[in-house]
Design a protein around this motif. Structure first.
Motif, mmCIF file in Angstrom:
data_model
loop_
_atom_site.group_PDB
_atom_site.id
_atom_site.type_symbol
_atom_site.label_atom_id
_atom_site.label_comp_id
_atom_site.label_asym_id
_atom_site.label_seq_id
_atom_site.Cartn_x
_atom_site.Cartn_y
_atom_site.Cartn_z
ATOM 1 N N LYS A 151 0.761 -1.296 0.014
ATOM 2 C CA LYS A 151 -0.100 -0.054 0.310
ATOM 3 C C LYS A 151 0.832 1.358 -0.041
ATOM 4 O O LYS A 151 0.491 2.113 -0.768
ATOM 5 C CB LYS A 151 -0.937 0.059 1.255
ATOM 6 N N HIS A 178 -9.111 -5.282 -0.421
ATOM 7 C CA HIS A 178 -8.854 -6.652 0.281
ATOM 8 C C HIS A 178 -7.947 -6.803 1.238
ATOM 9 O O HIS A 178 -7.950 -7.266 2.327
ATOM 10 C CB HIS A 178 -8.720 -7.927 -0.915
ATOM 11 N N GLN A 179 -6.871 -5.801 1.068
ATOM 12 C CA GLN A 179 -5.830 -5.752 1.998
ATOM 13 C C GLN A 179 -6.333 -5.342 3.154
ATOM 14 O O GLN A 179 -5.245 -5.235 4.625
ATOM 15 C CB GLN A 179 -4.608 -5.236 1.543
ATOM 16 N N SER A 227 -12.536 3.180 -9.036
ATOM 17 C CA SER A 227 -11.441 4.020 -9.631
ATOM 18 C C SER A 227 -11.831 4.315 -11.262
ATOM 19 O O SER A 227 -12.246 3.015 -11.654
ATOM 20 C CB SER A 227 -10.277 3.418 -9.627
ATOM 21 N N LEU A 269 -3.407 -1.964 -5.795
ATOM 22 C CA LEU A 269 -2.644 -3.067 -5.230
ATOM 23 C C LEU A 269 -2.749 -4.194 -6.110
ATOM 24 O O LEU A 269 -3.770 -4.677 -6.682
ATOM 25 C CB LEU A 269 -3.282 -3.339 -3.952
HETATM 26 N N1 SAH Z 1 -9.853 5.440 -6.355
HETATM 27 C C1 SAH Z 1 -10.412 4.405 -5.097
HETATM 28 C C2 SAH Z 1 -9.467 4.187 -4.242
HETATM 29 C C3 SAH Z 1 -9.070 5.632 -3.234
HETATM 30 S S1 SAH Z 1 -8.140 5.064 -1.726
HETATM 31 C C4 SAH Z 1 -11.838 4.866 -4.337
HETATM 32 O O1 SAH Z 1 -12.013 6.240 -4.584
HETATM 33 O O2 SAH Z 1 -12.454 4.172 -3.955
HETATM 34 C C5 SAH Z 1 -6.631 4.770 -2.650
HETATM 35 C C6 SAH Z 1 -5.785 3.893 -1.857
HETATM 36 O O3 SAH Z 1 -6.149 2.607 -1.971
HETATM 37 C C7 SAH Z 1 -4.367 3.767 -2.454
HETATM 38 O O4 SAH Z 1 -3.613 4.738 -1.900
HETATM 39 C C8 SAH Z 1 -4.017 2.156 -1.894
HETATM 40 O O5 SAH Z 1 -3.143 2.478 -0.729
HETATM 41 C C9 SAH Z 1 -5.478 1.701 -1.342
HETATM 42 N N2 SAH Z 1 -5.565 0.545 -2.126
HETATM 43 C C10 SAH Z 1 -5.466 0.030 -3.352
HETATM 44 N N3 SAH Z 1 -5.742 -1.177 -3.469
HETATM 45 C C11 SAH Z 1 -6.023 -1.726 -2.366
HETATM 46 C C12 SAH Z 1 -6.431 -2.995 -1.989
HETATM 47 N N4 SAH Z 1 -6.678 -3.863 -2.766
HETATM 48 N N5 SAH Z 1 -6.697 -3.103 -0.486
HETATM 49 C C13 SAH Z 1 -6.400 -2.147 0.213
HETATM 50 N N6 SAH Z 1 -6.070 -0.940 -0.136
HETATM 51 C C14 SAH Z 1 -5.969 -0.654 -1.347
#
Ligand code: SAH
Length: 228
Positions: free
Chosen positions: A18, A63-64, A102, A125
């Motif tokens: 992350k 998921h993380q 996104s 991620l």
């Molecule tokens: N554009 C998306 C995400 C915003 S938060 C939204 O608005 O919903 C963006 C952050 O999500 C990133 O900085 C990253 O750290 C986190 N992220 C990306 N993939 C992730 C995952 N699979 N699990 C947890 N956090 C994640």
């Protein structure tokens, strides 16, 4: 009532942890991200017509972090990490349902041996499960007159410099094209937690199979070392 969803695809991205991932898509368009569709959705019929769209919405699972629960109030990094807003007024990853959304550029749709979408500038991620994909429809969804609340524009950027040592290491790497640009785009976002300003500290960000070590002093990020 509960609703169970299964992923339709999985993300392959240079972001192996992350820390360092841009806080929104489009902030680092040098990131080569692929969305691989899973069976039974990995058939060309499921994406017929999609390549005509330049951008897609990706619904995915955080998921993380999903085990960590949620709070009604969160501290967005854009407010310096102190002021609080409601969880539904934020893009925080800690939400009642851990769903992310996104808007990303669709660079290509590949249908040989399964189906893959090539994405540019995703904030996702490696291994992120994707639950839905939808085309972006500019006439209905582009709203230049919209107000952005506490997020009134892109975040300020740091200047990025390379140490002689890091430049030398870079020259010897068998890294993907655009790797140096990706490093610069990621560091320019200032990955530090909002409250941290420790010029002596050395940070590391994982991109592809590399660990990029850097420090930040007076709004300049310096790449110090690239470890394999
Ligand atoms: N554009 C998306 C995400 C915003 S938060 C939204 O608005 O919903 C963006 C952050 O999500 C990133 O900085 C990253 O750290 C986190 N992220 C990306 N993939 C992730 C995952 N699979 N699990 C947890 N956090 C994640």
């Amino acid at each position: 009532m509960t609703y169970a969803f299964e992923p339709v695809g999985v993300i392959r991205s240079p972001y192996r942890e992350k820390f360092g991932i841009p806080r929104q898509p489009s902030l680092a368009n040098a990131a080569r991200v692929t969305l691989e569709l899973l069976p039974p959705y990995n058939q060309p019929d499921c994406v017929r017509g999609l390549a005509a769209f330049s951008h897609v919405w990706i619904s995915f699972i955080f998921h993380q972090t999903m085990g960590r629960g949620w709070q009604p109030l969160v501290r967005p990094p854009r407010l310096g990490g102190n002021a609080k807003v409601g969880v539904f007024a934020s893009r925080s990853t800690h939400r009642p349902n851990p769903l992310g959304l996104s808007l990303v550029e669709l660079a290509a749709v590949e249908c040989d041996h399964g189906v893959r979408l090539r994405l540019a500038g995703a904030d996702l991620l490696d291994g992120t499960p994707v639950v839905d994909i939808k085309p972006y429809i500019p006439f209905a969804e582009a709203r230049p007159e919209a107000s952005g609340g506490f997020v009134s524009g892109p975040p300020p950027q740091l200047r990025v410099e390379w140490s002689a040592n890091a430049l030398q290491q870079l020259a010897g790497l068998d890294a993907p094209p655009d790797f140096a640009l990706l490093v610069e785009q990621v560091l320019a976002q200032d990955p530090r937690p909002a409250y941290q300003d420790d010029p002596g500290r050395i940070y590391g960000v994982s991109l592809y199979c590399y660990n990029v070590r850097f420090g930040i002093r007076e709004e300049i990020a310096t790449v110090l070392e690239i470890l394999e």
